[in-house]
Design a protein around this motif. Structure first.
Motif, mmCIF file in Angstrom:
data_model
loop_
_atom_site.group_PDB
_atom_site.id
_atom_site.type_symbol
_atom_site.label_atom_id
_atom_site.label_comp_id
_atom_site.label_asym_id
_atom_site.label_seq_id
_atom_site.Cartn_x
_atom_site.Cartn_y
_atom_site.Cartn_z
ATOM 1 N N ARG A 39 6.499 -11.376 14.361
ATOM 2 C CA ARG A 39 6.205 -10.158 13.629
ATOM 3 C C ARG A 39 7.082 -10.116 12.398
ATOM 4 N NH1 ARG A 39 6.420 -5.197 17.822
ATOM 5 N NH2 ARG A 39 8.534 -5.994 17.983
ATOM 6 N N THR A 40 6.601 -9.474 11.356
ATOM 7 C CA THR A 40 7.445 -9.280 10.177
ATOM 8 C C THR A 40 8.430 -8.148 10.474
ATOM 9 O OG1 THR A 40 6.019 -7.614 9.179
ATOM 10 C CG2 THR A 40 5.492 -9.923 8.706
ATOM 11 N N GLU A 41 9.446 -8.043 9.626
ATOM 12 C CA GLU A 41 10.419 -6.947 9.788
ATOM 13 C C GLU A 41 9.736 -5.583 9.726
ATOM 14 O OE1 GLU A 41 14.057 -6.751 7.356
ATOM 15 O OE2 GLU A 41 14.049 -8.950 7.421
ATOM 16 N N LEU A 42 8.773 -5.458 8.804
ATOM 17 C CA LEU A 42 8.071 -4.169 8.677
ATOM 18 C C LEU A 42 7.259 -3.861 9.923
ATOM 19 C CD1 LEU A 42 6.595 -3.731 5.085
ATOM 20 C CD2 LEU A 42 8.604 -2.675 6.141
ATOM 21 N N GLU A 43 6.568 -4.866 10.457
ATOM 22 C CA GLU A 43 5.778 -4.642 11.672
ATOM 23 C C GLU A 43 6.682 -4.238 12.830
ATOM 24 O OE1 GLU A 43 2.083 -7.702 10.690
ATOM 25 O OE2 GLU A 43 3.904 -8.461 11.646
ATOM 26 N N ALA A 44 7.848 -4.896 12.929
ATOM 27 C CA ALA A 44 8.789 -4.570 14.010
ATOM 28 C C ALA A 44 9.336 -3.152 13.812
ATOM 29 C CB ALA A 44 9.923 -5.587 14.039
ATOM 30 N N ALA A 45 9.701 -2.819 12.575
ATOM 31 C CA ALA A 45 10.243 -1.473 12.309
ATOM 32 C C ALA A 45 9.192 -0.413 12.600
ATOM 33 C CB ALA A 45 10.720 -1.378 10.859
ATOM 34 N N ALA A 46 7.928 -0.705 12.230
ATOM 35 C CA ALA A 46 6.853 0.267 12.460
ATOM 36 C C ALA A 46 6.636 0.478 13.958
ATOM 37 C CB ALA A 46 5.562 -0.213 11.791
ATOM 38 N N SER A 47 6.664 -0.605 14.741
ATOM 39 C CA SER A 47 6.360 -0.426 16.170
ATOM 40 C C SER A 47 7.555 0.154 16.927
ATOM 41 C CB SER A 47 5.848 -1.713 16.799
ATOM 42 O OG SER A 47 6.832 -2.699 16.696
ATOM 43 N N ALA A 48 8.734 0.157 16.306
ATOM 44 C CA ALA A 48 9.899 0.798 16.945
ATOM 45 C C ALA A 48 9.871 2.322 16.780
ATOM 46 C CB ALA A 48 11.186 0.238 16.352
ATOM 47 N N ILE A 49 8.953 2.829 15.945
ATOM 48 C CA ILE A 49 8.868 4.282 15.724
ATOM 49 C C ILE A 49 8.022 4.893 16.840
ATOM 50 C CG2 ILE A 49 8.045 6.104 14.175
ATOM 51 C CD1 ILE A 49 8.539 4.096 11.841
ATOM 52 N N ALA A 50 8.662 5.688 17.694
ATOM 53 C CA ALA A 50 7.964 6.196 18.882
ATOM 54 C C ALA A 50 7.618 7.677 18.758
ATOM 55 C CB ALA A 50 8.828 5.953 20.114
ATOM 56 N N LEU A 51 7.758 8.252 17.559
ATOM 57 C CA LEU A 51 7.534 9.693 17.394
ATOM 58 C C LEU A 51 6.065 10.055 17.587
ATOM 59 C CD1 LEU A 51 9.701 10.047 14.176
ATOM 60 C CD2 LEU A 51 10.252 11.037 16.423
ATOM 61 N N THR A 52 5.804 11.179 18.245
ATOM 62 C CA THR A 52 4.441 11.685 18.374
ATOM 63 C C THR A 52 4.217 12.762 17.308
ATOM 64 O OG1 THR A 52 5.065 13.495 19.818
ATOM 65 C CG2 THR A 52 4.591 11.382 20.878
ATOM 66 N N THR A 53 2.964 13.161 17.155
ATOM 67 C CA THR A 53 2.654 14.227 16.203
ATOM 68 C C THR A 53 3.420 15.505 16.563
ATOM 69 O OG1 THR A 53 0.488 13.273 15.834
ATOM 70 C CG2 THR A 53 0.771 15.559 15.189
ATOM 71 N N ASP A 54 3.512 15.803 17.865
ATOM 72 C CA ASP A 54 4.241 17.013 18.272
ATOM 73 C C ASP A 54 5.712 16.951 17.880
ATOM 74 O OD1 ASP A 54 2.003 18.159 19.302
ATOM 75 O OD2 ASP A 54 2.418 17.623 21.402
ATOM 76 N N ASP A 55 6.284 15.724 17.889
ATOM 77 C CA ASP A 55 7.689 15.585 17.492
ATOM 78 C C ASP A 55 7.920 15.965 16.037
ATOM 79 O OD1 ASP A 55 8.378 14.536 19.986
ATOM 80 O OD2 ASP A 55 8.025 12.461 19.362
ATOM 81 N N VAL A 56 6.924 15.738 15.187
ATOM 82 C CA VAL A 56 7.160 15.866 13.742
ATOM 83 C C VAL A 56 6.464 17.077 13.120
ATOM 84 C CG1 VAL A 56 7.490 13.376 13.522
ATOM 85 C CG2 VAL A 56 5.232 14.354 13.052
ATOM 86 N N ALA A 57 5.486 17.660 13.816
ATOM 87 C CA ALA A 57 4.749 18.793 13.239
ATOM 88 C C ALA A 57 5.683 19.980 13.071
ATOM 89 C CB ALA A 57 3.576 19.172 14.135
ATOM 90 N N GLY A 58 5.529 20.704 11.969
ATOM 91 C CA GLY A 58 6.327 21.903 11.755
ATOM 92 C C GLY A 58 7.650 21.653 11.055
ATOM 93 N N GLU A 59 7.922 20.386 10.660
ATOM 94 C CA GLU A 59 9.126 20.089 9.860
ATOM 95 C C GLU A 59 9.091 20.854 8.543
ATOM 96 O OE1 GLU A 59 11.292 16.814 8.995
ATOM 97 O OE2 GLU A 59 11.833 16.921 11.100
ATOM 98 N N PHE A 60 7.878 21.018 8.006
ATOM 99 C CA PHE A 60 7.731 21.613 6.678
ATOM 100 C C PHE A 60 7.267 23.065 6.800
ATOM 101 C CE2 PHE A 60 8.096 17.267 5.786
ATOM 102 C CZ PHE A 60 8.367 17.098 4.433
#
Ligand code: PLP
Length: 378
Positions: A5-26
């Motif tokens: 995998r490329t570094e970007l692919e590895a970094a992307a798949s390490a992100i485990a956040l769900t929509t519920d985790d991030v909704a409402g930040e703004f």
């Protein structure tokens, strides 16, 4: 299966956040004027790329002292900027591009936003800009799309999302800015191919390059586009749709178009794409296509592709298809390839169409999504 995998692919798949985790930040701020339903349906009935924007934009400011500040959804509109702002003088800017899709049941989705989040921060590091917390990047997409959901058209249209960050400090000294603005704006777009697949024509420039060794070719930054515009204009003057760049070191090897990666399909069934050398932008579409083809058992070579070899192979009938790929068009068949010393026609064919079908059917929710590429926004 593909190896490595490329570094970007590895970094992307390490992100485990769900929509519920991030909704409402703004938080919605400012006056919440919006177009009427009537106006919005008129806009969605006649779509053009990047001309009309939704009612709101996401915005956060970073300063040296305070870091990232208040996350806001603001009314879309002109921004106030000092004429001394560093972006206007030294071009310290990065951006991303992705789409939100409306599935048949009305739910809203986006394609691999974790890859864009990882790439945004890789671009930030190269451009000496602060990284954006991944939850802020994803939250900006989720909250803006939820706010302006009425602007997500029916398929095959989509709401094009443009996250970007630029140096806003009013200072003419040459050093990384002490202040940055991050924004996301959104523009409803139609199907890229309104009348079925239309092959594009490509001029290979031997005079100009979009990037060079040690430069910023693998960062999604304004300057790479700025340097591509004049050769693109020259190609257009010669009657070609797009320009293709060669590597700056040897001037012999295929790199990419101004904003799309390139694949070559051979008569024996294998596929090749230029290897990531640091001067090519690593596309999320490129990455997804390599995964899909590898799983189908197609051999995908990531290697140096000399132009001379490609010209010889096309002339000898060894190349059956060439296509370009990127978020905006997904895939585009290349039907004509030319430069100062050659002019070749390439048939368009089944592999390009199959990849287009595979990718768009995942994005539209009609096909299985075995890699969890789709993130549900609402
Ligand atoms: C954005 C971009 C691409 C395509 O990337 P996707 O993630 O597939 O949209 C290719 N080349 C350049 C130079 C780009 O800026």
């Amino acid at each position: 299966m593909r190896s490595g995998r490329t570094e970007l692919e590895a970094a992307a798949s390490a992100i485990a956040l769900t929509t519920d985790d991030v909704a409402g930040e703004f938080t919605l701020t400012g006056d919440t004027k919006r177009r009427s339903d009537e106006e919005i349906s008129q806009i969605l009935a006649d779509l053009h790329f990047g001309t009309i924007f939704s009612d709101h934009m996401a915005h956060v400011t970073w300063t040296v002292g305070e870091g990232w500040g208040e996350r806001r959804i603001e009314p879309y509109g002109p921004i106030e900027l000092s004429p001394a702002a560093a972006i206007l003088h030294y071009g310290q800017e990065i951006f991303e591009g992705l789409k939100a899709y409306r599935h048949a049941d009305g739910s809203l989705w986006t394609f691999r936003p974790q890859f864009n989040a990882a790439r945004f921060n890789a671009s930030a590091r190269r451009m000496a800009m602060p990284e954006l917390p991944v939850e802020t990047f994803l939250g900006s997409l989720v909250d803006l799309v939820r706010q302006d959901a009425a602007y997500v058209p029916q398929l095959p249209g989509a709401l094009y999302l443009r996250p970007f960050m630029f140096a806003s400090e009013p200072f003419l000294g040459v050093r990384p800015s002490h202040r940055f603005e991050y924004f996301v704006i959104a523009s409803p777009v139609g199907a890229y191919f309104a009348n079925g697949f239309t092959p594009v024509s490509i001029w290979v420039t031997k005079e100009y390059h979009r990037s060079g060794p040690g430069g910023t070719g693998d960062a999604k930054t304004a300057g790479n586009y700025a340097s591509s515009l004049m050769p693109q204009q020259q190609a257009a003057d010669k009657g070609f749709d797009q320009v293709c760049f060669l590597d700056a070191r040897t001037q012999e090897n295929l790199e990419e178009l101004g904003g799309m990666n390139v694949f070559v399909v051979y008569r024996d069934g294998h596929v090749a794409t230029p290897v990531l050398t640091g001067t090519i932008l690593e596309g999320g579409t490129r990455s997804a296509i390599i995964t899909i083809l590898s799983e189908e058992g197609v051999e995908v070579e990531q290697r140096t592709i000399p132009l001379a070899e490609l010209v010889r192979d096309i002339s000898a009938g060894e190349v059956s298809e060439i296509f370009a790929c990127g978020t905006a068009a997904v895939v585009t068949p290349i039907g004509r390839l030319a430069s100062d010393d050659f002019e070749l026609q390439i048939p368009s064919g089944p592999v390009t169409e199959r990849i287009y079908e595979r990718l768009t059917s995942i994005q539209s929710g009609e096909a299985e999504d075995p890699h969890n590429w789709m993130l549900k926004i609402a």
